[in-house]
Design a protein around this motif. Structure first.
Motif, PDB file in Angstrom:
ATOM      1  N   ALA A  18       0.872  -1.173   0.000  1.00 30.63           N
ATOM      2  CA  ALA A  18       0.000   0.000   0.000  1.00 30.63           C
ATOM      3  C   ALA A  18       0.908   1.221   0.000  1.00 30.63           C
ATOM      4  O   ALA A  18       1.794   1.362   0.851  1.00 30.63           O
ATOM      5  N   VAL A  19       0.704   2.099  -0.968  1.00 29.21           N
ATOM      6  CA  VAL A  19       1.567   3.250  -1.186  1.00 29.21           C
ATOM      7  C   VAL A  19       0.672   4.480  -1.276  1.00 29.21           C
ATOM      8  O   VAL A  19      -0.492   4.373  -1.671  1.00 29.21           O
ATOM      9  N   ALA A  20       1.204   5.647  -0.928  1.00 28.83           N
ATOM     10  CA  ALA A  20       0.386   6.856  -0.970  1.00 28.83           C
ATOM     11  C   ALA A  20       1.169   8.053  -1.483  1.00 28.83           C
ATOM     12  O   ALA A  20       2.385   8.137  -1.318  1.00 28.83           O
ATOM     13  N   LEU A  21       0.421   8.960  -2.101  1.00 26.27           N
ATOM     14  CA  LEU A  21       0.922  10.267  -2.524  1.00 26.27           C
ATOM     15  C   LEU A  21      -0.040  11.321  -1.998  1.00 26.27           C
ATOM     16  O   LEU A  21      -1.248  11.077  -1.917  1.00 26.27           O
ATOM     17  N   PRO A  22       0.464  12.516  -1.679  1.00 25.12           N
ATOM     18  CA  PRO A  22      -0.441  13.573  -1.224  1.00 25.12           C
ATOM     19  C   PRO A  22      -1.503  13.883  -2.285  1.00 25.12           C
ATOM     20  O   PRO A  22      -1.214  13.909  -3.489  1.00 25.12           O
ATOM     21  N   VAL A  23      -2.712  14.122  -1.824  1.00 22.89           N
ATOM     22  CA  VAL A  23      -3.816  14.441  -2.729  1.00 22.89           C
ATOM     23  C   VAL A  23      -3.470  15.644  -3.604  1.00 22.89           C
ATOM     24  O   VAL A  23      -3.795  15.674  -4.790  1.00 22.89           O
ATOM     25  N   GLY A  24      -2.769  16.623  -3.038  1.00 22.21           N
ATOM     26  CA  GLY A  24      -2.412  17.821  -3.795  1.00 22.21           C
ATOM     27  C   GLY A  24      -1.513  17.564  -4.988  1.00 22.21           C
ATOM     28  O   GLY A  24      -1.472  18.367  -5.921  1.00 22.21           O
ATOM     29  N   ALA A  25      -0.783  16.452  -4.983  1.00 28.09           N
ATOM     30  CA  ALA A  25       0.102  16.116  -6.098  1.00 28.09           C
ATOM     31  C   ALA A  25      -0.633  15.363  -7.202  1.00 28.09           C
ATOM     32  O   ALA A  25      -0.169  15.311  -8.335  1.00 28.09           O
ATOM     33  N   VAL A  26      -1.782  14.769  -6.874  1.00 34.01           N
ATOM     34  CA  VAL A  26      -2.521  13.950  -7.835  1.00 34.01           C
ATOM     35  C   VAL A  26      -3.590  14.805  -8.506  1.00 34.01           C
ATOM     36  O   VAL A  26      -4.542  15.243  -7.866  1.00 34.01           O
ATOM     37  N   ARG A  27      -3.400  15.041  -9.783  1.00 33.30           N
ATOM     38  CA  ARG A  27      -4.332  15.871 -10.538  1.00 33.30           C
ATOM     39  C   ARG A  27      -5.601  15.116 -10.887  1.00 33.30           C
ATOM     40  O   ARG A  27      -6.701  15.638 -10.794  1.00 33.30           O
ATOM     41  N   GLU A  28      -5.449  13.871 -11.327  1.00 34.01           N
ATOM     42  CA  GLU A  28      -6.604  13.036 -11.662  1.00 34.01           C
ATOM     43  C   GLU A  28      -6.190  11.579 -11.759  1.00 34.01           C
ATOM     44  O   GLU A  28      -5.009  11.254 -11.777  1.00 34.01           O
ATOM     45  N   ILE A  29      -7.203  10.707 -11.825  1.00 30.63           N
ATOM     46  CA  ILE A  29      -6.993   9.264 -11.916  1.00 30.63           C
ATOM     47  C   ILE A  29      -7.707   8.774 -13.164  1.00 30.63           C
ATOM     48  O   ILE A  29      -8.894   9.043 -13.353  1.00 30.63           O
ATOM     49  N   LEU A  30      -6.961   8.057 -13.997  1.00 35.09           N
ATOM     50  CA  LEU A  30      -7.497   7.580 -15.276  1.00 35.09           C
ATOM     51  C   LEU A  30      -7.496   6.059 -15.334  1.00 35.09           C
ATOM     52  O   LEU A  30      -6.664   5.414 -14.700  1.00 35.09           O
ATOM     53  N   ASP A  31      -8.382   5.507 -16.158  1.00 30.19           N
ATOM     54  CA  ASP A  31      -8.281   4.091 -16.503  1.00 30.19           C
ATOM     55  C   ASP A  31      -6.990   3.902 -17.285  1.00 30.19           C
ATOM     56  O   ASP A  31      -6.521   4.814 -17.973  1.00 30.19           O
ATOM     57  N   TYR A  32      -6.431   2.703 -17.200  1.00 27.33           N
ATOM     58  CA  TYR A  32      -5.180   2.418 -17.911  1.00 27.33           C
ATOM     59  C   TYR A  32      -5.377   2.527 -19.414  1.00 27.33           C
ATOM     60  O   TYR A  32      -6.417   2.157 -19.955  1.00 27.33           O
ATOM     61  N   ARG A  33      -4.357   3.031 -20.072  1.00 30.51           N
ATOM     62  CA  ARG A  33      -4.287   3.035 -21.535  1.00 30.51           C
ATOM     63  C   ARG A  33      -2.833   2.842 -21.941  1.00 30.51           C
ATOM     64  O   ARG A  33      -1.933   3.311 -21.236  1.00 30.51           O
ATOM     65  N   PRO A  34      -2.590   2.137 -23.039  1.00 34.01           N
ATOM     66  CA  PRO A  34      -1.201   1.937 -23.454  1.00 34.01           C
ATOM     67  C   PRO A  34      -0.565   3.250 -23.909  1.00 34.01           C
ATOM     68  O   PRO A  34      -1.256   4.176 -24.322  1.00 34.01           O
ATOM     69  N   ALA A  35       0.747   3.304 -23.833  1.00 34.37           N
ATOM     70  CA  ALA A  35       1.502   4.502 -24.209  1.00 34.37           C
ATOM     71  C   ALA A  35       2.170   4.315 -25.560  1.00 34.37           C
ATOM     72  O   ALA A  35       2.420   3.190 -25.991  1.00 34.37           O
ATOM     73  N   PHE A  36       2.485   5.426 -26.194  1.00 30.14           N
ATOM     74  CA  PHE A  36       3.322   5.428 -27.381  1.00 30.14           C
ATOM     75  C   PHE A  36       4.754   5.262 -26.900  1.00 30.14           C
ATOM     76  O   PHE A  36       5.295   6.104 -26.194  1.00 30.14           O
ATOM     77  N   ARG A  37       5.374   4.134 -27.229  1.00 30.63           N
ATOM     78  CA  ARG A  37       6.700   3.775 -26.719  1.00 30.63           C
ATOM     79  C   ARG A  37       7.791   4.622 -27.359  1.00 30.63           C
ATOM     80  O   ARG A  37       7.818   4.807 -28.568  1.00 30.63           O
ATOM     81  N   MET A  38       8.675   5.141 -26.522  1.00 28.63           N
ATOM     82  CA  MET A  38       9.817   5.923 -26.988  1.00 28.63           C
ATOM     83  C   MET A  38      11.041   5.008 -27.074  1.00 28.63           C
ATOM     84  O   MET A  38      11.330   4.288 -26.126  1.00 28.63           O
ATOM     85  N   PRO A  39      11.762   5.034 -28.194  1.00 36.24           N
ATOM     86  CA  PRO A  39      12.941   4.178 -28.318  1.00 36.24           C
ATOM     87  C   PRO A  39      14.044   4.594 -27.344  1.00 36.24           C
ATOM     88  O   PRO A  39      14.190   5.756 -27.008  1.00 36.24           O
ATOM     89  N   ARG A  40      14.774   3.592 -26.863  1.00 35.25           N
ATOM     90  CA  ARG A  40      15.950   3.749 -26.007  1.00 35.25           C
ATOM     91  C   ARG A  40      15.669   4.374 -24.648  1.00 35.25           C
ATOM     92  O   ARG A  40      16.581   4.841 -23.991  1.00 35.25           O
ATOM     93  N   GLY A  41      14.452   4.390 -24.235  1.00 36.99           N
ATOM     94  CA  GLY A  41      14.139   4.897 -22.893  1.00 36.99           C
ATOM     95  C   GLY A  41      14.336   3.797 -21.874  1.00 36.99           C
ATOM     96  O   GLY A  41      14.388   2.614 -22.210  1.00 36.99           O
ATOM     97  N   PRO A  42      14.452   4.161 -20.606  1.00 37.11           N
ATOM     98  CA  PRO A  42      14.550   3.130 -19.576  1.00 37.11           C
ATOM     99  C   PRO A  42      13.264   2.307 -19.543  1.00 37.11           C
ATOM    100  O   PRO A  42      12.196   2.789 -19.938  1.00 37.11           O
ATOM    101  N   ALA A  43      13.342   1.076 -19.064  1.00 37.66           N
ATOM    102  CA  ALA A  43      12.186   0.174 -19.055  1.00 37.66           C
ATOM    103  C   ALA A  43      11.014   0.759 -18.276  1.00 37.66           C
ATOM    104  O   ALA A  43       9.857   0.543 -18.628  1.00 37.66           O
ATOM    105  N   TRP A  44      11.290   1.511 -17.210  1.00 36.43           N
ATOM    106  CA  TRP A  44      10.218   2.071 -16.388  1.00 36.43           C
ATOM    107  C   TRP A  44       9.485   3.222 -17.058  1.00 36.43           C
ATOM    108  O   TRP A  44       8.392   3.593 -16.658  1.00 36.43           O
ATOM    109  N   LEU A  45      10.085   3.805 -18.109  1.00 33.73           N
ATOM    110  CA  LEU A  45       9.439   4.876 -18.862  1.00 33.73           C
ATOM    111  C   LEU A  45       8.677   4.242 -20.020  1.00 33.73           C
ATOM    112  O   LEU A  45       9.254   3.860 -21.029  1.00 33.73           O
ATOM    113  N   LYS A  46       7.384   4.092 -19.848  1.00 35.91           N
ATOM    114  CA  LYS A  46       6.572   3.343 -20.810  1.00 35.91           C
ATOM    115  C   LYS A  46       6.313   4.101 -22.094  1.00 35.91           C
ATOM    116  O   LYS A  46       5.899   3.512 -23.091  1.00 35.91           O
TER     117      LYS A  46
END
Length: 160
Positions: A18-46
């Motif tokens: 269970a992890v938390a972030l301050p409400v003030g830092a969270v602008r909104e919550i979205l359903d998951y959607r795939p990202a446009f992959r950037m070449p040569r980025g780190p694995a964590w950068l989707k």
């Protein structure tokens, strides 16, 4: 933070954590959607997502914290957060397993994280809160995306 201060936080899950972030830092919550992959980025950068005409880098928070990658499911969400980076605010999407709750923690409930026995770097953690169902880890978002990571994300955001 004084004893009278309280923090309101969005609680979400990464694996069993269970992890938390301050409400003030969270602008909104979205359903998951795939990202446009950037070449040569780190694995964590989707990659990049479009949010009503704004291009945002999408970070897999599990991978960024050294956890195993997960296949997105029906509860997977994207937290749109505003992160201080290089003297400006950077909007990012964080992939999380599920959003659980919004809770308020008093300053007296927030404990200093232990130096041993935790799975993540201690500078990624603001504090720990004990709850009846287990611990909640308060993330230090600026440490999580500091240094070279911040520069890479800022460059990517500006190039988009």
């Amino acid at each position: 933070m004084t004893d009278g201060d309280a923090i309101q936080a969005v609680i979400f899950h990464l694996e069993v954590e269970a992890v938390a972030l301050p409400v003030g830092a969270v602008r909104e919550i979205l359903d998951y959607r795939p990202a446009f992959r950037m070449p040569r980025g780190p694995a964590w950068l989707k990659g990049l997502i479009d949010l009503r005409g704004e291009t945002l880098p999408l970070v897999d928070l599990r991978l960024r914290l050294g956890l195993d990658e997960a296949v997105p499911g029906p509860m997977t969400r994207i937290l749109i957060v505003d992160v201080p980076a290089g003297g400006q605010r950077l909007a990012l999407g964080f992939i999380v397993d599920k959003v659980a709750d919004v809770a308020t923690f008093s300053a007296t409930e927030i404990e200093v994280p232990p130096d041993i026995g935790i799975r993540w770097r201690s500078d990624y953690i603001e504090g720990v809160v004990r709850r009846p169902e287990g611990f909640v880890v308060l993330l230090a978002i600026t440490s999580l995306l500091s240094g070279e990571n911040s520069a890479a994300l800022t460059d990517l955001s500006q190039a988009a």
